[in-house]
Scaffold this active site. Structure first.
Site, PDB file in Angstrom:
ATOM      1  N   CYS A   2      -6.002 -77.334 -23.048  1.00 57.22           N
ATOM      2  CA  CYS A   2      -6.835 -78.190 -22.215  1.00 57.22           C
ATOM      3  C   CYS A   2      -6.696 -77.751 -20.766  1.00 57.22           C
ATOM      4  CB  CYS A   2      -6.389 -79.646 -22.297  1.00 57.22           C
ATOM      5  SG  CYS A   2      -6.530 -80.354 -23.946  1.00 57.22           S
ATOM      6  N   GLY A  28     -11.287 -75.664 -22.444  1.00 56.35           N
ATOM      7  CA  GLY A  28     -11.653 -76.675 -23.422  1.00 56.35           C
ATOM      8  C   GLY A  28     -13.094 -77.086 -23.256  1.00 56.35           C
ATOM      9  N   ASN A 102      -2.232 -81.507 -20.611  1.00 53.41           N
ATOM     10  CA  ASN A 102      -2.374 -80.176 -21.202  1.00 53.41           C
ATOM     11  C   ASN A 102      -1.055 -79.859 -21.873  1.00 53.41           C
ATOM     12  OD1 ASN A 102      -2.512 -76.769 -19.896  1.00 53.41           O
ATOM     13  ND2 ASN A 102      -2.990 -77.526 -21.927  1.00 53.41           N
ATOM     14  N   GLY A 103      -1.101 -79.666 -23.179  1.00 55.64           N
ATOM     15  CA  GLY A 103       0.130 -79.388 -23.927  1.00 55.64           C
ATOM     16  C   GLY A 103       0.116 -80.118 -25.237  1.00 55.64           C
ATOM     17  N   CYS A 236       4.198 -69.817 -21.547  1.00 52.59           N
ATOM     18  CA  CYS A 236       3.380 -69.347 -22.676  1.00 52.59           C
ATOM     19  C   CYS A 236       2.765 -67.987 -22.353  1.00 52.59           C
ATOM     20  CB  CYS A 236       2.275 -70.352 -22.958  1.00 52.59           C
ATOM     21  SG  CYS A 236       1.025 -69.717 -24.087  1.00 52.59           S
ATOM     22  N   TYR A 242      -4.689 -64.293 -23.229  1.00 54.57           N
ATOM     23  CA  TYR A 242      -6.030 -64.733 -23.615  1.00 54.57           C
ATOM     24  C   TYR A 242      -6.585 -65.915 -22.837  1.00 54.57           C
ATOM     25  CZ  TYR A 242      -9.647 -66.975 -26.468  1.00 54.57           C
ATOM     26  OH  TYR A 242     -10.805 -67.574 -26.888  1.00 54.57           O
ATOM     27  N   CYS A 382       1.093 -72.099 -33.026  1.00 60.25           N
ATOM     28  CA  CYS A 382       1.635 -72.651 -31.776  1.00 60.25           C
ATOM     29  C   CYS A 382       1.692 -74.170 -31.902  1.00 60.25           C
ATOM     30  CB  CYS A 382       0.725 -72.294 -30.603  1.00 60.25           C
ATOM     31  SG  CYS A 382       1.285 -73.016 -29.048  1.00 60.25           S
ATOM     32  N   CYS A 434       7.644 -67.878 -23.673  1.00 60.65           N
ATOM     33  CA  CYS A 434       7.591 -68.342 -25.059  1.00 60.65           C
ATOM     34  C   CYS A 434       6.701 -67.354 -25.806  1.00 60.65           C
ATOM     35  CB  CYS A 434       7.003 -69.741 -25.155  1.00 60.65           C
ATOM     36  SG  CYS A 434       6.772 -70.276 -26.876  1.00 60.65           S
ATOM     37  N   CYS A 437       4.360 -67.548 -31.064  1.00 60.53           N
ATOM     38  CA  CYS A 437       3.236 -67.194 -31.941  1.00 60.53           C
ATOM     39  C   CYS A 437       3.377 -65.781 -32.508  1.00 60.53           C
ATOM     40  CB  CYS A 437       1.903 -67.380 -31.223  1.00 60.53           C
ATOM     41  SG  CYS A 437       1.806 -66.591 -29.611  1.00 60.53           S
TER      42      CYS A 437
HETATM   43  P1  AMP Z   1     -10.331 -64.398 -35.586  1.00 60.13           P
HETATM   44  O1  AMP Z   1     -11.687 -64.147 -36.110  1.00 60.13           O
HETATM   45  O2  AMP Z   1      -9.814 -65.717 -36.124  1.00 60.13           O
HETATM   46  O3  AMP Z   1      -9.377 -63.282 -35.853  1.00 60.13           O
HETATM   47  O4  AMP Z   1     -10.455 -64.604 -34.014  1.00 60.13           O
HETATM   48  C1  AMP Z   1     -10.055 -63.641 -33.126  1.00 60.13           C
HETATM   49  C2  AMP Z   1     -10.749 -63.838 -31.788  1.00 60.13           C
HETATM   50  O5  AMP Z   1     -10.535 -65.159 -31.316  1.00 60.13           O
HETATM   51  C3  AMP Z   1     -10.233 -62.881 -30.733  1.00 60.13           C
HETATM   52  O6  AMP Z   1     -11.330 -62.194 -30.212  1.00 60.13           O
HETATM   53  C4  AMP Z   1      -9.579 -63.745 -29.668  1.00 60.13           C
HETATM   54  O7  AMP Z   1     -10.026 -63.379 -28.395  1.00 60.13           O
HETATM   55  C5  AMP Z   1     -10.015 -65.143 -29.995  1.00 60.13           C
HETATM   56  N1  AMP Z   1      -8.892 -66.102 -29.993  1.00 60.13           N
HETATM   57  C6  AMP Z   1      -7.613 -65.871 -30.244  1.00 60.13           C
HETATM   58  N2  AMP Z   1      -6.884 -67.007 -30.202  1.00 60.13           N
HETATM   59  C7  AMP Z   1      -7.749 -67.994 -29.905  1.00 60.13           C
HETATM   60  C8  AMP Z   1      -7.616 -69.400 -29.729  1.00 60.13           C
HETATM   61  N3  AMP Z   1      -6.454 -70.023 -29.882  1.00 60.13           N
HETATM   62  N4  AMP Z   1      -8.728 -70.095 -29.414  1.00 60.13           N
HETATM   63  C9  AMP Z   1      -9.906 -69.494 -29.282  1.00 60.13           C
HETATM   64  N5  AMP Z   1     -10.090 -68.158 -29.476  1.00 60.13           N
HETATM   65  C10 AMP Z   1      -9.038 -67.425 -29.767  1.00 60.13           C
END
Ligand code: AMP
Length: 452
Positions: A2, A28, A102-103, A236, A242, A382, A434, A437
């Site tokens: 968030c 979010g 957020n958390g 994190c 990302y 996570c 951390c 994951c």
């Molecule tokens: P997937 O198809 O499930 O392997 O999704 C991978 C893609 O989702 C990658 O391109 C990441 O940039 C993105 N991604 C990774 N973790 C998250 C997350 N927690 N929330 C939203 N997108 C994510």
């Protein structure tokens, strides 16, 4: 996952919160909310969807006052429903109070059961509500002391903002999982998840709120204290990989520069003969530039991202997610045709995105596709505020890298090492991140909450 924003001492508090939340929208997209105070009463508006769709000028005009907190939500606990939208707002013995979180509290299930057994009535199914119950039940003399007492009874990740009729309070857990920064806009104080929110409203970045720090902002100015027991740090690392926006400074680092360094390190660890480096936009861009620089290969645009769809992962159903990749990305044939392509992305979660992308690149004429990931295999969920699916759904939890490469039909697949990641992210052997994951080494005890 968030975003939170707070401001104290500006007559346009609601408008600035609106802008701040807009800058934090990437954290979010499920719901957005703002609560303001004019020194006497709190007023709030919360809605489902994006900030710009939720708030209109007439709505913002209903939110008077020089203090505000706001929230953008993507659920990691609790269902997708307006009742879970934040800031949560209550009236209790100590007055009116709003909270934006957020958390994730890892002890939320057990605590909620205890509170319910003791007669508490809940309005939402968000873990954040527990803390309000603790605060309401506390016998401590001030709001500040009640918050401290309540938070001492919880376990988990929190960057929290509280707003009463007269005070803005910011708190960050002692492990420091989620970011929180302090800024100034003339006489006003600003608190936000990321510096990009400060930049948009032209506030000056002062510093991070430290792990374990609480700041109380009121008519007497800003007071800082460290009311929680010191803990080993656990920022994190996935924020840097990302989540955060690349133009932000998070944990004191430029997110863009860190991501570029991840790409440089990835090229050192996982080189490959190729003609061109492309990014999976937007999250892979900085790492792809770093990879290309280090590998002395041209960086080019091989995929175009539509600006009108949210992050793929945001769609809650598998069926929509499959379609979503095509909606979101389109290949640039002229970059790809006949080429050996290195495609850089930040992470693989379920593997569905990568599989679609490799197919898309090959259909557009790429001769070879070498997938390079600027973080290690995601093998553990996570519990500290990033939405990851259960272990069973994480492809790397049950498959080797070779198996994943075959599944996504890449000519080769390689990930950045954990050591490479934390070193490039600025850890220098201090163990301050951390990395649960990737490593399964969780920073707190886990309870039944964790296995949602
Ligand atoms: P997937 O198809 O499930 O392997 O999704 C991978 C893609 O989702 C990658 O391109 C990441 O940039 C993105 N991604 C990774 N973790 C998250 C997350 N927690 N929330 C939203 N997108 C994510």
């Amino acid at each position: 996952m968030c975003g939170v924003f707070g401001i104290y001492g500006h007559e346009e508090a609601a408008n600035l919160a609106y802008l701040g939340l807009h800058a934090l929208q990437h954290r979010g997209q499920e719901s957005a909310g703002i609560v303001t105070s004019d020194g006497q009463a709190l007023r709030s508006f919360r809605g489902m969807g994006l900030v710009a769709d939720t708030f209109t000028q007439p709505v913002l005009e209903q939110l008077p006052g020089s203090m505000a907190i706001g929230h953008v939500r993507y659920s990691t606990a609790g269902s997708t429903h307006l009742k879970n939208a934040q800031p949560l707002q209550v009236s209790f013995g100590g007055g009116q109070l709003a909270v934006a979180h957020n958390g994730n509290f890892v002890d939320a299930f057990a605590t909620r059961r205890e509170l319910e057994a003791d007669g508490a009535i809940f309005q939402s199914d968000s873990d954040t509500e527990n803390i309000i119950h603790h605060i309401a039940r506390s016998k401590a003399p001030t709001l500040e002391a009640r918050i401290v007492e309540g938070l001492r009874r919880t376990v988990g990740a929190f960057s929290l903002l509280f707003l009463s009729d007269r005070q803005l309070i910011g708190v960050r857990d002692a492990i420091g999982f989620r970011p929180l920064v302090l800024g100034r806009l003339k006489e006003a104080y600003v608190l936000a998840s990321e510096t990009t929110a400060l930049d948009l409203i032209e506030a000056e970045y002062i510093r991070e709120i430290e792990p374990g720090e609480m700041v109380v902002i009121d008519a007497n100015g800003l007071r800082s204290s460290f009311p929680f027991q010191k803990q080993p740090p656990g920022r994190c690392v996935f924020e840097l990989v990302y989540f955060a926006r690349p133009d932000s400074q998070v944990f004191g680092e430029s997110v863009f520069q860190v991501r570029k360094k991840l790409g440089v390190q990835l090229a050192r660890e996982q080189p490959v003969e190729a003609d061109v480096v492309i990014a999976v936009p937007d999250s892979g861009v900085a790492a792809a530039i770093g990879y290309a620089e280090q590998a002395k290969l041209p960086y080019d645009v091989g995929l175009i991202r539509s600006h009108y769809v949210g992050r793929t992962f945001i769609e809650p159903q598998q069926s929509i997610r499959h379609f979503g990749v095509k909606l979101k990305l389109a290949p640039v044939r002229s970059t790809l045709e006949g080429k050996r392509v290195v495609a850089v992305d930040d992470s693989i979660v379920r593997g569905t995105t990568s599989r679609k992308i490799v197919k898309m690149l090959k259909d557009a004429g790429a001769r070879e596709v070498h997938l390079r990931i600027s973080s290690p295999p995601t093998t553990w969920p996570c519990y500290y505020g990033i939405d990851t699916p259960s272990r069973q759904e994480l492809i790397a939890a049950s498959h080797t890298v070779d198996e994943i490469a075959r599944y996504v039909t890449a000519d080769s697949l390689a990930y950045l090492s954990e050591k490479g990641l934390v070193t490039a992210a600025g850890d220098a052997g201090r163990g301050s991140f951390c990395t649960a994951c990737f490593s399964g080494k969780y920073q707190t005890p886990l309870t039944e909450t964790s296995s949602r």
